[in-house]
Design a protein around this motif. Structure first.
Motif, PDB file in Angstrom:
ATOM      1  N   PRO A 248      39.087  14.695   0.757  1.00 20.03           N
ATOM      2  CA  PRO A 248      39.751  16.009  -0.343  1.00 20.03           C
ATOM      3  C   PRO A 248      38.749  16.377  -1.180  1.00 20.03           C
ATOM      4  O   PRO A 248      39.173  17.549  -1.481  1.00 20.03           O
TER       5      PRO A 248
ATOM      6  N   VAL B 133      39.225  19.287   0.720  1.00 17.01           N
ATOM      7  CA  VAL B 133      40.441  20.472   0.305  1.00 17.01           C
ATOM      8  C   VAL B 133      40.455  21.290  -1.069  1.00 17.01           C
ATOM      9  O   VAL B 133      40.695  22.692  -0.868  1.00 17.01           O
ATOM     10  N   GLN B 134      39.573  20.664  -2.293  1.00 17.36           N
ATOM     11  CA  GLN B 134      39.433  21.012  -3.003  1.00 17.36           C
ATOM     12  C   GLN B 134      38.887  22.969  -3.102  1.00 17.36           C
ATOM     13  O   GLN B 134      38.275  23.401  -4.206  1.00 17.36           O
TER      14      GLN B 134
ATOM     15  N   CYS C 218      40.549  25.010  -1.726  1.00 21.91           N
ATOM     16  CA  CYS C 218      41.400  26.051  -2.263  1.00 21.91           C
ATOM     17  C   CYS C 218      40.508  27.000  -3.193  1.00 21.91           C
ATOM     18  O   CYS C 218      40.930  27.632  -3.926  1.00 21.91           O
TER      19      CYS C 218
ATOM     20  N   ARG D 160      50.687  13.015   3.119  1.00 21.43           N
ATOM     21  CA  ARG D 160      49.012  13.436   2.655  1.00 21.43           C
ATOM     22  C   ARG D 160      49.646  15.342   3.113  1.00 21.43           C
ATOM     23  O   ARG D 160      49.043  15.719   1.922  1.00 21.43           O
TER      24      ARG D 160
ATOM     25  N   TRP E  35      51.844  16.847  -0.433  1.00 17.90           N
ATOM     26  CA  TRP E  35      51.128  16.413  -1.141  1.00 17.90           C
ATOM     27  C   TRP E  35      49.863  17.493  -1.615  1.00 17.90           C
ATOM     28  O   TRP E  35      49.329  17.978  -2.226  1.00 17.90           O
ATOM     29  N   GLU E  36      48.942  17.573   0.006  1.00 13.92           N
ATOM     30  CA  GLU E  36      47.582  18.633  -0.594  1.00 13.92           C
ATOM     31  C   GLU E  36      48.268  20.344  -0.300  1.00 13.92           C
ATOM     32  O   GLU E  36      47.771  20.932  -1.071  1.00 13.92           O
TER      33      GLU E  36
ATOM     34  N   THR F 253      47.684  22.633  -3.390  1.00 15.23           N
ATOM     35  CA  THR F 253      46.947  24.390  -2.630  1.00 15.23           C
ATOM     36  C   THR F 253      47.845  25.339  -3.821  1.00 15.23           C
ATOM     37  O   THR F 253      47.229  25.789  -4.314  1.00 15.23           O
TER      38      THR F 253
END
Length: 949
Positions: free
Chosen positions: A328, A331-332, A335, A717, A720-721, A725
């Protein structure tokens, strides 16, 4: 303004308000005893010293014409004809004529001034010529509000001294006698040089000397006047005052230009430094993220299996930690990297800089590709883990089954070789031979019955080998031993059978009852052994239906027990009848039944064992049924949440897509609306976490399918991701549009007009999407859609785009559903863009349109985004800095030179920006260069991408 200065010797002319109103050389000494030659000499030396020389006597030093030509070259910046170096009068007259001809070429009409007068040292003619030069090159270009040169200079002095008390400039003679006018001019531009408050109007000597000394020391203006001459003269000479005051005008005018140029350069350099810092931040963040991906992918691609279920469970737990804790934040970061890249590109466009090109391998597309490889490896790793767990579970079951069957077979074969190798038939009686033969036939029947078990053992061993069982060598050795022993038993059985058949003709007595007992007891015994084996066999089920099927089969088996008990009673009855016959007829029985080793006690023992195993099997089936009921509860619990969360994510994605395309209200309203959406999305995170917890319980229970929902945790998942984004990227796009609007001065009405024009030509298209259902063991939806054969009547679209940010998540259904969607793409095709420009009044040829497309579509995709459309429209009306403007500013700082020195940069610019320029400017290589000269022209073009920095 063009000055037509006419010099007339001895002929008075009327005065006028302009500079050209000076009436002739005879008036150069208008005020008695006023030292005008001193003023003109100082003025000439202020320019000649730039060439490394000066004059002492203005009448004598200009007679040969050499220094006169040099003076004109310095003040005009032009080259005159080559002077004569001879000492004769003709050479001197030639040089002076060249100077006078140059003055005449500048629009000055010279009357009654000849080269002979200058060569002869005529003071009046010489001073008149110098005054003409001063008028043309020092005063003529002064213009304030379209006034003449003299009036312009006077107006400039009045404006600059207006705030000062006791100063009233009305002319160029008596208004300057008290010296306060000179001090006011200096204090207005350089207040640190003079304490004006301490000056007194009744002390002109102090005031004048203070002004002259400060001007000479700090402003590089030579002392052209003496305070005593000004104070001691009733009316100071106007020409001397004008000459001296014009030096102040030029000195302060240059300083103002330098300050303006320095401010422009500071602004440009500040923007460039900020952009470079953003580029460095992007490079570092991209490098860190790519390094993490590079380290993680090998771990996810590691397919070295473990030998035990516990080890594989640990691998699965490590993978869950990676999903919950490690991925996670990355992922941030991904982005944030895309947002930073878009913001940087917007700032570069707004500052008229070239687009930022990251280092090789660090483009946003490279990071997206690396991220795609990571997710591909991640999905493959999870599937491999689950398959390995299933494989190990299957292996444990098969290994246990192999050991049970092998143990039963080995127990059965124990002693069989010794029995077949006996030669008891050689000394037996006829009845004994008959008995041995029948016994052997019964053994062959028993041997055939065990053939299936041996084949099953070999098949299980083969399957263990195919599944790569870690203890395959010991399994193969044991299986080989059983097979070798089985072949040996077959050979020995055949050999003994032949021996008994040879003796059979000699022996006829046979006990039919023994034979019947043996024939019925052997199958029954084999049935009991098979029943015990089945009752003790382990089972693996995954659904209630499967356990119910086992329970039904078990009930059917129990229903056969009464018939089996009848068979047992019948077999025992045969044995009782044999005992009765033996007892009745006193038959000589040497030992037990010669046809079988099975006895009634063994049958009863095995029967009791079967009866004992039946309730145990009942209990095991009941427990497994309860476990499957709990698994079914977990399935329904997960499905109830997933069937709500999945459509919720899809609805949010569609709502964001509509907001990003329709754009109702101002950009700030849209931004607030999107941030409210983002907050509501973030508040939904606990439900995702709760679903993750239910998913973990399902995996711990080894549940591999769920018929109550077609959503898997992977779908949730990914959705949601992508949702997080997409909302972040959409907010960033609106922020960039606000930044563009504010930086370019675009009004909200203009922005709405741009959006309306874009939406008008953003065609509405019909998109048909097939959505299918997939189980965990099947292909992913994306790979299936990409590989599915295209149909002539529809298209398959699994699309994720930033313009607009739409995500089509599958609306899973057991049967195909055709969903027709009318959507705006958020992209304008090239032909639509051209039509839009024509409708807005552009007259486009093919070449011009190709140039515009190269700006709005640098990647040549044939599509124009809304952001590129806004950038193009704003550039059509915005005024931005250019390389030529920056180059002109540097030229002002350099004093009109084609190069600039480091000291000049440090004097005019802040320290950090001066050092920034010095470190990046290339050495100047022109013919007029000096040591340490820097090339500011190539540096200016490099700032705007027109050359390399």
């Amino acid at each position: 303004m063009t000055l037509q200065g006419t010099i007339v010797v001895g002929v008075p002319r009327p005065q006028s308000s302009g500079v050209s109103g000076y009436s002739g050389c005879q008036n150069v000494m208008t005020e008695k005893n006023f030292p005008l030659p001193q003023t003109f000499t100082a003025w000439c030396n202020s320019h000649l010293r730039k060439a490394g020389t000066q004059i002492e006597n203005i009448e004598e030093d200009f007679r040969d014409g050499l220094k006169l030509m040099l003076l004109l070259e310095v003040i005009s910046g032009e080259r005159l004809a080559k002077p004569e170096r001879g000492k004769m009068r003709v050479h001197k007259i030639s040089n002076v004529n060249k100077a006078l001809n140059f003055i005449a070429s500048k629009g000055v009409k010279l009357v009654s001034i000849g080269a002979e007068e200058i060569v002869d040292g005529n003071a009046k003619m010489t001073l008149g010529m110098i005054w003409t030069i001063i008028l043309r090159f020092a005063i003529q270009d002064i213009s304030v509000e379209e006034t003449s040169a003299k009036e312009g200079l006077l107006l400039w002095c009045q404006r600059k001294t207006a705030p000062y008390k006791n100063v009233n400039i009305q002319n160029f003679h008596i208004s300057w006698k008290d010296g306060l006018g000179f001090c006011a001019l200096i204090h207005r531009h350089r207040p640190e040089l003079i304490d004006y408050g301490k000056l007194r109007k009744d002390d002109p000597m102090t005031n004048l000397n203070t002004a002259f000394d400060v001007a000479e020391k700090y402003l590089d203006i030579p002392k052209m006047l003496d305070a005593e001459d000004i104070v001691g003269t009733a009316r100071p000479d106007e020409k001397a005052i004008m000459t001296y005051v014009s030096s102040f005008y030029h000195a302060f005018s240059g300083a103002q230009k330098a300050e303006t140029a320095a401010n422009r350069i500071c602004k440009v350099l500040a923007v460039n430094q900020e952009n470079e810092q953003l580029m460095e931040d992007y490079e570092k963040l991209a490098s860190d993220l790519l390094e993490w991906i590079r380290r993680t992918i090998p771990w996810l691609e590691n397919r070295v299996p473990e030998n035990t279920m516990q080890s594989m469970q640990q691998k699965l737990e490590d993978f869950r930690d990676y999903r919950r804790l490690h991925k996670p934040p990355k992922v941030q970061e991904k982005c944030q990297l895309e947002i930073s890249f878009n913001t940087l590109q917007t700032k570069l466009r707004l500052s008229n800089r070239p687009a930022f090109m990251p280092s090789e391998g660090k483009m946003v597309s490279d990071i997206s590709n690396a991220w795609g490889s990571l997710e591909g490896a991640e999905k493959g790793y999870e599937e491999w883990l689950l398959n390995e767990i299933r494989r190990l579970e299957r292996l444990d079951h098969l290994a246990e089954k192999f050991r049970q069957k092998a143990a039963i077979h080995e127990a059965w074969t124990e002693g069989k070789e010794e029995m077949l190798q006996q030669r008891d038939y050689e000394t037996a009686s006829l009845s004994e031979i008959k008995a041995l033969l029948k016994k052997h036939e019964a053994f062959e029947s028993d041997l055939a019955a065990h053939q299936d078990r041996v084949e099953q053992i070999a098949a299980i061993a083969q399957e263990l080998n195919e599944l790569d069982y870690y203890d395959s060598p010991s399994v193969n050795a044991r299986c080989q031993k059983i097979c070798d022993q089985w072949d040996a038993l077959g050979a020995m059985t055949q050999k003994r059978s032949e021996a008994l058949q040879r003796t059979e003709k000699l022996l006829e007595t046979i006990d039919q009852l023994y034979l019947e007992f043996a024939k019925r007891a052997a199958p029954f015994n084999n049935w009991m052994e098979g029943a015990m084996e089945d009752l003790q066999d382990t089972f693996i089920v995954h659904t209630i239906e499967e356990i119910q099927g086992l329970s039904t089969a078990h009930e059917q088996f129990k229903a056969t027990l009464p018939e089996a008990d009848k068979e047992r009673q019948a077999i025992l009855g045969i044995h009782n009848e044999i005992a009765k016959i033996v007892q009745t007829y006193h038959v000589n029985m040497a030992g037990t039944n010669p046809y079988t080793t099975i006895n009634p006690q063994e049958i009863n023992t095995k029967w009791d064992k079967v009866r004992q195993l039946v309730p145990q099997r009942d209990q095991a089936l009941i427990e497994e049924h309860a476990r499957q009921q709990n698994n079914e509860r977990l399935r329904r619990q997960f499905a109830n949440q997933a069937n709500v969360i999945g459509p919720w994510i899809q609805n949010k994605m569609e709502e964001i897509g509509r907001i990003s395309i329709e754009m109702h209200g101002t950009l700030e309203d849209q931004l607030n609306h999107l941030r409210q959406y983002e907050k509501s999305i973030v508040n939904y995170k606990p439900k995702i976490d709760q679903l993750e917890g239910d998913h973990q319980l399902i995996q711990e229970a080894l549940i591999f399918d769920n018929k109550h929902t077609n959503y898997t945790m992977e779908h949730i998942r990914v959705g949601w991701e992508q949702l997080l984004t997409t909302i972040a990227r959409t907010i960033n796009e609106i922020e960039n549009q606000i930044l563009t609007r504010d930086a370019k001065g675009i009004s909200q009405e203009q922005m709405n007009e741009f959006r309306a024009s874009f939406n008008h030509f953003d065609r509405v298209r019909l998109t048909s999407c097939f959505f299918f259902s997939f189980s965990l063991s099947s292909l992913s939806p994306l790979s299936f859609l990409l590989s599915f054969p295209r149909s002539p009547c529809c298209s398959f679209w699994y699309h994720v785009s930033t313009h607009p940010p739409l995500l089509f998540l599958p609306l899973w259904d057991p049967s195909p559903i055709l969903s027709s969607l009318l959507v705006r793409t958020g992209l304008m095709e090239a032909e639509d863009f051209k039509t839009c420009l024509i409708s807005m009044g552009y007259n486009l040829g093919e070449a011009e349109f190709a140039r515009i497309m190269s700006i709005v579509d640098p990647n040549r995709m044939g599509l124009v985004t809304f952001q590129a459309f806004i950038d193009f429209m704003s550039r059509e009306t915005a005024d931005t800095d250019t390389a030529d403007q920056v180059m002109a500013s540097f030229k002002v700082l350099a004093g009109d030179k084609n190069y600039i020195l480091a000291d000049e940069l440090r004097r005019e610019l802040p320290p950090d920006q001066a050092e920034y320029c010095i470190a990046r400017m290339a050495p100047y290589t022109g013919p007029d260069g000096v040591p340490g000269a820097l090339d500011y022209m190539s540096f200016s073009t490099a700032l705007y991408g027109e050359s390399d920095l």
